[in-house]
Every structure is written in C-alpha cells, then in structure tokens.
Design a protein around this motif. Structure first.
Motif, mmCIF file in Angstrom:
data_model
loop_
_atom_site.group_PDB
_atom_site.id
_atom_site.type_symbol
_atom_site.label_atom_id
_atom_site.label_comp_id
_atom_site.label_asym_id
_atom_site.label_seq_id
_atom_site.Cartn_x
_atom_site.Cartn_y
_atom_site.Cartn_z
ATOM 1 N N TYR A 1 -6.469 -2.723 -6.578
ATOM 2 C CA TYR A 1 -6.493 -4.186 -6.602
ATOM 3 C C TYR A 1 -7.257 -4.659 -7.827
ATOM 4 C CZ TYR A 1 -5.882 -3.109 -1.647
ATOM 5 O OH TYR A 1 -5.456 -2.590 -0.463
ATOM 6 N N ALA A 2 -6.933 -5.854 -8.300
ATOM 7 C CA ALA A 2 -7.746 -6.503 -9.318
ATOM 8 C C ALA A 2 -9.129 -6.738 -8.707
ATOM 9 C CB ALA A 2 -7.123 -7.829 -9.742
ATOM 10 N N ALA A 3 -10.174 -6.542 -9.487
ATOM 11 C CA ALA A 3 -11.550 -6.655 -8.987
ATOM 12 C C ALA A 3 -11.942 -8.123 -8.830
ATOM 13 C CB ALA A 3 -12.511 -5.922 -9.910
ATOM 14 N N ARG A 4 -11.417 -8.724 -7.785
ATOM 15 C CA ARG A 4 -11.735 -10.104 -7.411
ATOM 16 C C ARG A 4 -12.109 -10.104 -5.936
ATOM 17 N NH1 ARG A 4 -6.532 -11.445 -10.262
ATOM 18 N NH2 ARG A 4 -5.686 -11.368 -8.167
ATOM 19 N N LEU A 5 -12.797 -11.130 -5.494
ATOM 20 C CA LEU A 5 -13.234 -11.176 -4.098
ATOM 21 C C LEU A 5 -12.063 -11.091 -3.119
ATOM 22 C CD1 LEU A 5 -16.191 -13.715 -4.187
ATOM 23 C CD2 LEU A 5 -16.258 -11.223 -4.019
ATOM 24 N N GLU A 6 -10.873 -11.565 -3.525
ATOM 25 C CA GLU A 6 -9.699 -11.488 -2.645
ATOM 26 C C GLU A 6 -9.301 -10.036 -2.353
ATOM 27 O OE1 GLU A 6 -9.238 -13.197 -5.844
ATOM 28 O OE2 GLU A 6 -10.203 -14.901 -4.898
ATOM 29 N N ALA A 7 -9.764 -9.105 -3.170
ATOM 30 C CA ALA A 7 -9.423 -7.691 -2.970
ATOM 31 C C ALA A 7 -9.893 -7.192 -1.612
ATOM 32 C CB ALA A 7 -10.021 -6.841 -4.089
ATOM 33 N N ALA A 8 -11.040 -7.678 -1.139
ATOM 34 C CA ALA A 8 -11.544 -7.240 0.165
ATOM 35 C C ALA A 8 -10.588 -7.643 1.283
ATOM 36 C CB ALA A 8 -12.938 -7.812 0.415
ATOM 37 N N GLN A 9 -10.047 -8.848 1.205
ATOM 38 C CA GLN A 9 -9.092 -9.304 2.220
ATOM 39 C C GLN A 9 -7.811 -8.468 2.178
ATOM 40 O OE1 GLN A 9 -7.900 -13.390 1.782
ATOM 41 N NE2 GLN A 9 -6.905 -13.453 3.762
ATOM 42 N N GLN A 10 -7.324 -8.193 0.977
ATOM 43 C CA GLN A 10 -6.126 -7.364 0.846
ATOM 44 C C GLN A 10 -6.376 -5.958 1.381
ATOM 45 O OE1 GLN A 10 -5.926 -8.016 -3.406
ATOM 46 N NE2 GLN A 10 -3.981 -9.113 -3.176
ATOM 47 N N MET B 1 0.846 -1.168 0.000
ATOM 48 C CA MET B 1 0.000 0.000 0.000
ATOM 49 C C MET B 1 0.887 1.224 0.000
ATOM 50 S SD MET B 1 -3.127 0.869 2.569
ATOM 51 C CE MET B 1 -4.562 1.131 1.579
ATOM 52 N N THR B 2 0.543 2.226 -0.758
ATOM 53 C CA THR B 2 1.290 3.465 -0.833
ATOM 54 C C THR B 2 0.880 4.366 0.323
ATOM 55 O OG1 THR B 2 1.253 3.268 -3.219
ATOM 56 C CG2 THR B 2 1.871 5.408 -2.315
ATOM 57 N N THR B 3 1.857 4.830 1.105
ATOM 58 C CA THR B 3 1.578 5.647 2.269
ATOM 59 C C THR B 3 2.320 6.965 2.173
ATOM 60 O OG1 THR B 3 1.431 3.653 3.597
ATOM 61 C CG2 THR B 3 1.686 5.717 4.786
ATOM 62 N N THR B 4 1.634 8.058 2.563
ATOM 63 C CA THR B 4 2.307 9.342 2.695
ATOM 64 C C THR B 4 2.067 9.844 4.103
ATOM 65 O OG1 THR B 4 0.385 10.570 1.895
ATOM 66 C CG2 THR B 4 2.049 9.963 0.257
ATOM 67 N N ALA B 5 3.080 10.368 4.707
ATOM 68 C CA ALA B 5 2.966 10.908 6.060
ATOM 69 C C ALA B 5 3.818 12.166 6.155
ATOM 70 C CB ALA B 5 3.398 9.885 7.082
ATOM 71 N N ALA B 6 3.576 13.095 5.260
ATOM 72 C CA ALA B 6 4.338 14.336 5.233
ATOM 73 C C ALA B 6 3.946 15.215 6.404
ATOM 74 C CB ALA B 6 4.083 15.070 3.911
ATOM 75 N N SER B 7 4.821 16.143 6.766
ATOM 76 C CA SER B 7 4.518 17.052 7.862
ATOM 77 C C SER B 7 3.450 18.065 7.454
ATOM 78 C CB SER B 7 5.790 17.764 8.322
ATOM 79 O OG SER B 7 6.357 18.462 7.227
ATOM 80 N N VAL B 8 3.206 18.197 6.164
ATOM 81 C CA VAL B 8 2.164 19.092 5.662
ATOM 82 C C VAL B 8 1.140 18.235 4.941
ATOM 83 C CG1 VAL B 8 1.670 21.012 4.127
ATOM 84 C CG2 VAL B 8 3.825 20.946 5.380
ATOM 85 N N GLY B 9 -0.123 18.422 5.270
ATOM 86 C CA GLY B 9 -1.170 17.653 4.616
ATOM 87 C C GLY B 9 -1.509 16.394 5.386
ATOM 88 N N PRO B 10 -2.578 15.734 4.964
ATOM 89 C CA PRO B 10 -3.051 14.557 5.712
ATOM 90 C C PRO B 10 -2.226 13.312 5.450
ATOM 91 C CG PRO B 10 -4.406 14.913 3.779
ATOM 92 C CD PRO B 10 -3.436 16.059 3.840
ATOM 93 N N GLN B 11 -2.290 12.391 6.398
ATOM 94 C CA GLN B 11 -1.715 11.070 6.191
ATOM 95 C C GLN B 11 -2.673 10.311 5.292
ATOM 96 O OE1 GLN B 11 -1.447 10.229 10.421
ATOM 97 N NE2 GLN B 11 0.756 9.913 10.170
ATOM 98 N N ARG B 12 -2.123 9.586 4.323
ATOM 99 C CA ARG B 12 -2.957 8.893 3.345
ATOM 100 C C ARG B 12 -2.290 7.588 2.939
ATOM 101 N NH1 ARG B 12 -6.410 10.699 -0.747
ATOM 102 N NH2 ARG B 12 -5.924 12.832 -0.204
ATOM 103 N N CYS B 13 -3.118 6.568 2.741
ATOM 104 C CA CYS B 13 -2.686 5.300 2.159
ATOM 105 C C CYS B 13 -3.645 4.981 1.035
ATOM 106 C CB CYS B 13 -2.718 4.170 3.187
ATOM 107 S SG CYS B 13 -1.502 4.362 4.485
ATOM 108 N N GLN B 14 -3.107 4.476 -0.049
ATOM 109 C CA GLN B 14 -3.970 4.113 -1.175
ATOM 110 C C GLN B 14 -3.383 2.943 -1.925
ATOM 111 O OE1 GLN B 14 -4.124 7.885 -3.137
ATOM 112 N NE2 GLN B 14 -2.339 7.457 -4.398
ATOM 113 N N GLU B 15 -4.283 2.190 -2.570
ATOM 114 C CA GLU B 15 -3.871 1.012 -3.325
ATOM 115 C C GLU B 15 -4.948 0.698 -4.348
ATOM 116 O OE1 GLU B 15 -1.558 -0.986 -4.809
ATOM 117 O OE2 GLU B 15 -0.692 -0.906 -2.800
#
Length: 138
Positions: free
Chosen positions: A17-26, A1-15
C-alpha cells in the motif's frame, strides 16, 4: 490482495500500500477477508487491531513510500502477520504518561499476540506478530 492456497506450503496473502493512514484500513479489510476465507474468523478482531497498529507505526514513524503486509497461515489455528517498510529503525514500545493519547500501540500488539518482534532485512525491516488459538480454547 494476492492470495495463495496451494496444496503444498502455507496459505499466504500479501499486499503493498502507499504509506498513507488509509493503508491501515485497507490492510484490516484484506486481513479480515483472508482469515474469513481460511475459516479463521475468530482471529479477525485481534488481527485487525494488530495490523492497524503496525501499519500506522510504519506510516507515522518512517519515510517509507510504501508499506507491505502479509498474513501467513502457520498452523491449523495460527497465523503470522508481517508489516514491512524501508526504515532500518526497529520499533520500541514508548513510555507514555497517563495523559498521553498515543504511544500504546506496541503494548496492544504485545497483549493481543502470542509473540511479536522485528528484524532488519535487505531494504528495511519487518515487524511481525503471531496469533494462535490456545489449545484449551472452546
């Protein structure tokens, strides 16, 4: 997962996934990791349930090839979870009978989240849910 935690702006994680049921677990695993690293472990359980429902809806009810998720820290004790897909159809709560095994996911999201909704965006839609710790919580 891509994470940003800069001193300016919000902390954010984004990713994405392939649209398969396993995506929910990931997505559950990635959301839990982000919240743990931000010291918000008390939000993990409701966040996992919310992201599971939203990702499952995107996988089951759209023809999207991929599903995107993000979690953004919006306050000291608040986060916003977003699930994106390429469908232009906004989610609506179902009206399941007492015998139905499915159809309650958005009711669960509504019960766990402080607020939730959806919006059409270029290339599809985003469905979001906000989690906040009440001010009078221990």
């Amino acid at each position: 997962m891509t994470t940003t935690a800069a001193s300016v702006g919000p902390q954010r994680c984004q990713e994405r996934y392939a649209a398969r049921l396993e995506a929910a677990q990931q997505a559950r695993r990635d959301i839990a990791s982000a919240l743990e690293s931000w010291g918000l472990s008390h939000l993990i359980e409701p966040a996992e349930q919310i992201v599971t429902e939203l990702v499952a809806n995107a996988v089951e009810h759209t023809n999207a090839a991929t599903v995107g998720i993000s979690v953004v820290r919006t306050g000291k004790e608040a986060v916003r979870i977003v699930v994106t897909d390429t469908s232009r159809t906004r989610p609506t709560p179902a009206s399941p009978s007492s015998d139905d095994e499915n159809g309650r996911g958005l009711f669960l999201v509504g019960a766990l989240a402080h607020d939730w909704g959806s919006e059409l965006v270029h290339g599809g839609k985003r469905v979001w849910a906000e989690l906040r710790v009440p001010r009078n919580a221990p």
